[in-house]
Design a protein around this motif. Structure first.
Motif, PDB file in Angstrom:
ATOM      1  N   TYR A 169      13.058  -3.575  16.296  1.00  0.00           N
ATOM      2  CA  TYR A 169      13.582  -2.213  16.315  1.00  0.00           C
ATOM      3  C   TYR A 169      12.482  -1.155  16.200  1.00  0.00           C
ATOM      4  O   TYR A 169      12.738   0.025  16.389  1.00  0.00           O
ATOM      5  N   HIS A 170      11.285  -1.561  15.878  1.00  0.00           N
ATOM      6  CA  HIS A 170      10.175  -0.623  15.681  1.00  0.00           C
ATOM      7  C   HIS A 170       9.309  -0.436  16.924  1.00  0.00           C
ATOM      8  O   HIS A 170       8.228   0.125  16.850  1.00  0.00           O
ATOM      9  N   VAL A 171       9.776  -0.894  18.067  1.00  0.00           N
ATOM     10  CA  VAL A 171       9.035  -0.718  19.322  1.00  0.00           C
ATOM     11  C   VAL A 171       9.370   0.662  19.882  1.00  0.00           C
ATOM     12  O   VAL A 171      10.542   1.058  19.933  1.00  0.00           O
ATOM     13  N   ASP A 172       8.338   1.388  20.305  1.00  0.00           N
ATOM     14  CA  ASP A 172       8.531   2.727  20.860  1.00  0.00           C
ATOM     15  C   ASP A 172       9.311   2.664  22.161  1.00  0.00           C
ATOM     16  O   ASP A 172       9.068   1.799  23.005  1.00  0.00           O
ATOM     17  N   ASP A 173      10.208   3.607  22.310  1.00  0.00           N
ATOM     18  CA  ASP A 173      10.899   3.800  23.580  1.00  0.00           C
ATOM     19  C   ASP A 173       9.981   4.616  24.471  1.00  0.00           C
ATOM     20  O   ASP A 173      10.015   5.844  24.469  1.00  0.00           O
ATOM     21  N   SER A 174       9.126   3.923  25.190  1.00  0.00           N
ATOM     22  CA  SER A 174       8.142   4.609  26.030  1.00  0.00           C
ATOM     23  C   SER A 174       7.880   3.783  27.278  1.00  0.00           C
ATOM     24  O   SER A 174       8.153   2.580  27.320  1.00  0.00           O
ATOM     25  N   TRP A 175       7.296   4.446  28.260  1.00  0.00           N
ATOM     26  CA  TRP A 175       6.921   3.727  29.467  1.00  0.00           C
ATOM     27  C   TRP A 175       5.738   2.802  29.204  1.00  0.00           C
ATOM     28  O   TRP A 175       5.589   1.774  29.866  1.00  0.00           O
ATOM     29  N   ALA A 176       4.921   3.123  28.212  1.00  0.00           N
ATOM     30  CA  ALA A 176       3.829   2.219  27.837  1.00  0.00           C
ATOM     31  C   ALA A 176       4.397   0.901  27.307  1.00  0.00           C
ATOM     32  O   ALA A 176       3.907  -0.182  27.649  1.00  0.00           O
ATOM     33  N   SER A 177       5.433   0.975  26.480  1.00  0.00           N
ATOM     34  CA  SER A 177       6.085  -0.240  25.987  1.00  0.00           C
ATOM     35  C   SER A 177       6.705  -1.011  27.140  1.00  0.00           C
ATOM     36  O   SER A 177       6.572  -2.244  27.236  1.00  0.00           O
ATOM     37  N   PHE A 178       7.381  -0.312  28.005  1.00  0.00           N
ATOM     38  CA  PHE A 178       7.997  -0.934  29.174  1.00  0.00           C
ATOM     39  C   PHE A 178       6.949  -1.661  30.007  1.00  0.00           C
ATOM     40  O   PHE A 178       7.141  -2.814  30.406  1.00  0.00           O
TER      41      PHE A 178
END
Length: 147
Positions: free
Chosen positions: A119-128
């Motif tokens: 749940y601590h993963v950023d909602d970002s395009w880098a994460s994607f």
């Protein structure tokens, strides 16, 4: 069939310091990846092309898109026939974290080893972008097994 639902995650043991949207990020990353890789169902391609365009142009993050376009739920209508076959094999069969959820959650956690929890993963395009090659590799291997 419902594969997953953010509401299954942001109750109970969900980290209190996070916004409820964080309960959708791991789901959103998979659904967004599938939609962007040709596995979208008609619901997205024909029923919500404006939302799909926002995702394709990266004007909206995967989680915000998922919350808006999918109402926080990952169901069979989100994917094509092939997409659903792959999702059943790799993501899981509708029991959320309570099933043998294939390899997706393992791959997700391995992609973000410094995250305190999934749940601590950023909602970002880098994460994607960090996660996408793992899913792509799983899809390619799955297709090879099918022959």
């Amino acid at each position: 069939m419902k594969y997953d639902d953010a509401s299954w995650h942001y109750g109970g043991d969900f980290p209190g310091e996070l916004q409820p949207e964080a309960g959708a990020t791991h789901i959103a990353m998979f659904v967004a990846w599938a939609v962007l890789n040709g596995l979208a169902g008609n619901y997205h391609t024909e029923g919500a092309p404006e939302d799909l365009a926002l995702l394709q142009s990266r004007e909206i993050t995967p989680t915000l898109w998922f919350i808006h376009a999918c109402d926080e739920k990952f169901t069979t209508e989100d994917l094509s026939r092939e997409g659903n076959s792959f999702a059943t094999s790799y993501y899981g069969s509708g029991e959320g974290l309570h099933s043998s959820a294939g390899s997706y959650l393992d791959d997700y956690c391995k992609a973000f080893p410094s995250a305190e929890s999934l749940y601590h993963v950023d909602d970002s395009w880098a994460s994607f972008d960090a996660l996408s090659p793992r899913i792509t590799s799983r899809l390619e291997a799955w297709r090879k097994r099918l022959g």
